[in-house]
Design an enzyme around this catalytic site. Structure first.
Site, PDB file in Angstrom:
ATOM      1  N   SER A 156      -5.345  -0.928  -8.985  1.00 39.61           N
ATOM      2  CA  SER A 156      -5.648   0.339  -8.477  1.00 39.61           C
ATOM      3  C   SER A 156      -7.047   1.132  -8.784  1.00 39.61           C
ATOM      4  CB  SER A 156      -4.792   1.175  -8.913  1.00 39.61           C
ATOM      5  OG  SER A 156      -3.796   0.594  -8.251  1.00 39.61           O
TER       6      SER A 156
ATOM      7  N   ASP B  90      -2.527   8.482  -1.757  1.00 39.73           N
ATOM      8  CA  ASP B  90      -2.296   8.382  -3.486  1.00 39.73           C
ATOM      9  C   ASP B  90      -1.177   9.534  -3.182  1.00 39.73           C
ATOM     10  OD1 ASP B  90      -1.658   7.831  -6.375  1.00 39.73           O
ATOM     11  OD2 ASP B  90      -3.234   6.275  -5.113  1.00 39.73           O
TER      12      ASP B  90
ATOM     13  N   HIS C 149      -2.085   9.558 -10.619  1.00 35.99           N
ATOM     14  CA  HIS C 149      -2.665   7.732 -10.564  1.00 35.99           C
ATOM     15  C   HIS C 149      -3.389   8.324  -9.192  1.00 35.99           C
ATOM     16  CE1 HIS C 149      -2.632   4.412  -8.028  1.00 35.99           C
ATOM     17  NE2 HIS C 149      -2.749   3.737  -9.377  1.00 35.99           N
TER      18      HIS C 149
END
Length: 544
Positions: A350, A165, A199
């Site tokens: 996600s 990520d 994220h």
């Protein structure tokens, strides 16, 4: 081979956005039937880890009020076991039979007139609740039964989740203790994969934030976290870097690879990297996509990857769907770790993806001898079914269930046949041989669309078991009927079945069928016209 999943694509590799007829949709939902060609997985619960068996090997037998001590002793002698203890106030005894006698007693002894009840002496445990400050705000954990699964397993550092990520903020108070150096920053080409977008840190917290530290949130599994940074400070990256990161993670000990990223087009290098990881024993999970359209993104759409969709607090779908979708998990209002030591509420597939990665880590922590295919099978076959019965393209196999996975509460599911026609009612006979121990209480029939296809009665038996089920009316679910008792189908043993159906149930037109958790055969099917067939297997589910 992992599940063979296909979707419609144009020659240049782009996915066509098309509208489907009802028939096409039914066919697409069944493409995962190709999973049934997988090798058998003959692994029983007790052969994986006896600690999780829900049976101590002892039985408690309660007697009617007029039964005397002499009656109890005579009953014990009849069935050949030893009385360990006696409770006169409750008029019951504790006994230990050998396994063969226990099976016979459970199916026959309970029917003796002086016996009021007969049940296993099941273990009890202390119930665990973490002290993390924001744990009460984490609605997703009880939704997928993580809070109950923690009574059995909380994670082991032999398992490593690689978060591919934007990196991980490894200085975060809720992540640092579980962070494992060894990842890489493929954006800046250095060995420091620190997050500068946020994220990856959010995904890492969901999967494996430190539990019971009196701070922040509770991560699902107390396992190692590895960071492979492929997204820059704007959340963008390339397929080349994703492929490099996957291979690097495999080489540095990753057990599970979590990919909360994706693109519209397939890339051979990325698919090869996913296949490389799978072939080296890793489990890969990836986000299906957030758009409310059909078309699972890549890498989730590759057959070596578990595609994860998102649901909200009421189990409503929130994101992309398609025949590649395998599982769903919470992905709305998810509280997790954020940059600079903070916490934030986030959403999307996600966030659903690391929920599945975390549950897989719990499962692998408890059963370290499992293969990646066995972990995948257990996750899908213990999920809470949502949407249409069985697999469907909107929820896959259903919502991941951590407790069911750890307890191996598997369902035997033939799934819907790709072509159920011609369909006709009648009497099926054959055999079932499970790969795992299966606790069964109900039988459910797949009906043909627009019909009330159902089972009138059923019987399952062998030398040590004889159970029946019968349809008693329309209680709201026309397809599901309960057996007269909860029973165990033991791994590796073969059981006979007789199933009488009515009103156009679905049928597999084959003499033998292998499912992820066992095989089923057809001995004979006598249809209601009197014709006898030897290649008609009823489309059913045996439910725990």
């Amino acid at each position: 081979m992992p599940g063979n999943r296909r979707s419609r694509r144009m020659k240049n590799g782009r996915r066509r956005r098309i509208s489907l007829t009802a028939t096409e949709k039914r066919v697409l939902t069944l493409l995962l039937l190709l999973l049934l060609s997988l090798p058998a997985l003959p692994l029983a619960l007790t052969s994986i880890n006896p600690v999780l068996t829900t049976d101590t090997g002892e039985l408690i037998i309660g007697f009617t009020g007029d039964a005397t001590t002499a009656d109890q002793d005579a009953f014990a002698a009849t069935y050949g076991y030893t009385i360990l203890d006696r409770n006169d106030a409750l008029n019951c005894i504790l006994v230990r039979p050998d396994s063969a006698v226990q099976k016979r007693v459970l199916t026959r002894g309970a029917r003796e007139e002086i016996v009021r009840y007969l049940e296993p002496n099941k273990p009890v445990r202390a119930l665990y609740t973490p002290n993390d400050l924001y744990f009460p705000d984490q609605w997703a954990l009880p939704s997928i039964k993580v809070d109950q699964a923690w009574d059995y397993e909380r994670g082991n550092k032999t398992v490593t989740i690689a978060i591919i990520d934007s990196g991980i903020d490894y200085t975060h108070e809720d992540l640092s203790a579980n962070y494992l150096p060894g990842g890489y920053d493929w954006v800046n080409h250095d060995p420091d994969p620190r997050d500068d977008f946020g994220h990856g840190t959010q995904c890492a917290g969901i999967a494996a934030a430190v539990i019971d530290n009196g701070k922040g949130i509770a991560g699902i599994a107390q396992v190692n976290l590895m960071a492979e940074k492929v997204l820059d400070h704007t959340g963008r990256g390339t397929e080349w870097d994703v492929a490099l990161a996957i291979v690097h993670a495999v080489g540095h000990g990753a057990t599970i690879i979590s990919l909360s990223l994706g693109g519209d087009e397939n890339a051979q290098v990325e698919e090869d990297a996913c296949r490389y990881a799978w072939d080296n024993g890793c489990l890969l999970v990836a986000a299906a996509g957030n758009q409310m359209v059909e078309g699972v993104l890549y890498p989730a759409a590759y057959e070596s990857v578990i595609a994860v969709g998102s649901i909200d607090q009421t189990d409503q779908r929130r994101g992309t769907w398609g025949p590649e979708l395998e599982l769903v998990a919470p992905g709305v209002s998810i509280l997790s770790t954020s940059l600079y030591g903070g916490y934030a509420s986030v959403a999307g597939t996600s966030m659903a993806t690391p929920h599945v990665a975390g549950v897989a880590a719990l499962l692998w922590s408890q059963y370290p001898s499992l293969t990646n295919q066995q972990v995948r099978t257990i996750l899908t076959q213990t999920a809470d079914d949502l949407g249409a019965p069985g697999f469907d393209m909107y929820f896959g196999y259903g919502k991941v269930n951590a407790l069911n996975a750890l307890l191996l509460n598997l369902n035997f599911d033939t799934m819907r046949p790709e072509v159920p026609y011609p369909s006709i009612s009648g009497i099926h006979t054959g055999t079932i041989t499970p790969f795992y121990d299966l606790d069964v209480s109900k039988l459910s029939t797949y009906p043909c669309p627009g019909t009330g296809g159902r089972t009138i009665n059923a019987r399952i038996w062998n030398d040590s078991l004889n159970v029946t089920a019968a349809w008693t009316g329309y209680p709201g679910d026309w397809q599901t009927i309960p057996f007269d008792q909860v029973f165990l189908l033991e791994a590796g043993k073969t059981y006979n079945y007789t199933i009488e159906t009515a009103s156009y149930p679905q049928i597999h037109h084959t003499a033998s069928l292998t499912t992820p958790v066992g095989t089923i055969t057809c001995t004979a099917f006598t249809d209601h016209n009197g014709w006898v067939h030897h290649d008609r297997i009823p489309a059913i589910r045996l439910l725990h």
